[in-house]
Design a protein around this motif. Sequence first.
Motif, PDB file in Angstrom:
ATOM      1  N   THR A  57      40.579 -41.639 -57.525  1.00 17.54           N
ATOM      2  CA  THR A  57      40.477 -40.647 -58.593  1.00 17.54           C
ATOM      3  C   THR A  57      40.223 -39.250 -58.029  1.00 17.54           C
ATOM      4  N   ILE A  58      39.446 -39.157 -56.947  1.00 21.36           N
ATOM      5  CA  ILE A  58      39.167 -37.851 -56.356  1.00 21.36           C
ATOM      6  C   ILE A  58      40.454 -37.198 -55.866  1.00 21.36           C
ATOM      7  N   ILE A  59      41.292 -37.950 -55.142  1.00 24.32           N
ATOM      8  CA  ILE A  59      42.517 -37.337 -54.617  1.00 24.32           C
ATOM      9  C   ILE A  59      43.536 -37.069 -55.713  1.00 24.32           C
ATOM     10  N   LYS A  60      43.360 -37.706 -56.856  1.00 18.28           N
ATOM     11  CA  LYS A  60      44.268 -37.452 -57.979  1.00 18.28           C
ATOM     12  C   LYS A  60      43.996 -36.101 -58.627  1.00 18.28           C
ATOM     13  N   PRO A  76      35.834 -41.377 -63.668  1.00 20.73           N
ATOM     14  CA  PRO A  76      34.634 -41.588 -62.872  1.00 20.73           C
ATOM     15  C   PRO A  76      33.403 -40.968 -63.533  1.00 20.73           C
ATOM     16  N   TYR A  77      32.239 -41.558 -63.265  1.00 21.30           N
ATOM     17  CA  TYR A  77      30.984 -40.958 -63.692  1.00 21.30           C
ATOM     18  C   TYR A  77      29.873 -41.470 -62.788  1.00 21.30           C
ATOM     19  N   ASP A  78      28.743 -40.795 -62.824  1.00 30.43           N
ATOM     20  CA  ASP A  78      27.640 -41.126 -61.937  1.00 30.43           C
ATOM     21  C   ASP A  78      26.595 -41.942 -62.698  1.00 30.43           C
ATOM     22  N   ALA A 110      36.518 -36.479 -50.870  1.00 32.20           N
ATOM     23  CA  ALA A 110      37.123 -37.814 -50.895  1.00 32.20           C
ATOM     24  C   ALA A 110      36.815 -38.583 -49.613  1.00 32.20           C
ATOM     25  N   VAL A 111      36.841 -37.892 -48.480  1.00 29.73           N
ATOM     26  CA  VAL A 111      36.527 -38.541 -47.201  1.00 29.73           C
ATOM     27  C   VAL A 111      35.107 -39.092 -47.223  1.00 29.73           C
ATOM     28  N   ILE A 112      34.168 -38.310 -47.722  1.00 28.66           N
ATOM     29  CA  ILE A 112      32.784 -38.782 -47.782  1.00 28.66           C
ATOM     30  C   ILE A 112      32.674 -39.987 -48.711  1.00 28.66           C
ATOM     31  N   GLY A 113      33.400 -39.978 -49.818  1.00 24.79           N
ATOM     32  CA  GLY A 113      33.423 -41.141 -50.691  1.00 24.79           C
ATOM     33  C   GLY A 113      33.930 -42.371 -49.956  1.00 24.79           C
TER      34      GLY A 113
END
Length: 482
Positions: A50-53, A25-27, A107-110
């Motif tokens: 990817t966040i939860i990973k 991931p990237y911004d 991750a929830v906010i994502g």
Amino acid sequence: MKPFHKYLPLVLLLGAASCSIEKTPYDGLPESEILKTELGLRAATDGNYTIIKESDYTRNLYIMNEYQGDNITLSGTTTDPLFLTYTYRHTADQGNTLQIYKKAYAAVIGCNKVINAIKPGTSAALDQALGENLFLRAMIHFDLVRLFGRPYTQSPEANAGIIIKTDLTADDNAKRATVKEVYDFIVAELKKAAPLMTVQKNSSYAGAEGAAALLARVYLYMGQNDLAIEQANKVINSGRYTLATPAQVPDFFAVNNEDNKEIIFAIKHTLKDDRGWSAIGSMYYTSPGGVGWGEVYASQAYQDLVNKFDNDKRRSFLVKKLTSTGEQEKRNGINKVYITKFSNQGGIATLSSPVVLRLSEMYLTRAEALAKKGQNEDALADVNLIRKRAGLSGADLYSATDLKGLASVLEVVLQERRLELAFEGHRAFDLFRNNLPLVRNYPGYHNTQNGQQTVPANDKQVVHLIPESEIVLNPNLKQNPL
């Protein structure tokens, strides 16, 4: 400084034209652009996987879930906060609780950003993305409420659960919902998610059957046995999944999850995601090449259980570490018996894609619910199916007249859950949600004097403490009893 739910940027995956949770991931693009296109929303969804990973979530989750149980033993003290989880000496400044708490809500906010950007019915692809994010949001809330909220069977209307997060605001004063409210939210999320996910994908992604499987588990925790059976049946009767054969069991966790027909959902890790010495499996195993700490072993109680039946293929997940002369090697007087369920994916000692949901659990979920309804013959049939999967047959199977010394069919089911789902983060929850104590009467550092420890289901330490740093920032965030 804002608490966990500060406004976070969405992540877009490199190579958006071929989105994949295997990418980094990237911004790179403005959030406003990402949320306007199907491709961007798909990329943002993959970014949430990817966040939860990340280690803060997945490593902590599987350690905090499993180290509370009686299937493992720690062979010494450590400054890693996993020791506080293992010994039931939780603190308000415990590192692993803060890490998973913050990462989970990130991750929830994502997920919330994607969910809020999609109008249902726009397209099958967007409905799929919406369903996947609803699933992930529900799963994360379920993970958190089990760690920080008391079992559902213990006054769920009164006990504090976690903050239910569905918006994007920087509201620092949110309150904890009750355990019941959190469970009701999870159920509603999964019910919404399932019909949206019409695109069949591999087990690295959420799907309709994954929503049903998680819902079956949630209903079982809630004591809603008929509904647990109904959802388990949806998965079992879907025809999408097949139990492993006895010959396949020893390599079950080394096979890529996409190639394993029993796995419903896994947190996909590729070679570039290998955490090395920080991997889940590193604590359980030291490879022949010397990779891995190998300081957490199968408990003597679990070894005794799985070794009762010579043909049980599940014994293959335990590996004795022997000296050069063939003797059992020890650490601090404890036998080194490695656990390999989180090792050797693709031949890499510390690589694995942790399994979240699989078909065998659905049979055991159904079996437990049937046993609680008094349908003992049907419950035993499901248990025996799992035992046959493990290579057992004949006198090794159960019957109504032969429970092999156990007092009830429910005890049979719970023991089979222990055997089959060991080290995957179920055992302590299985005990406490059934109001049973955790009993550790075997060598280990849970009690350095005599190796014995009993934790009642109503003990205040069966749940972790809310991170103190979050409570400082939010005056309405109340702590669990100390």
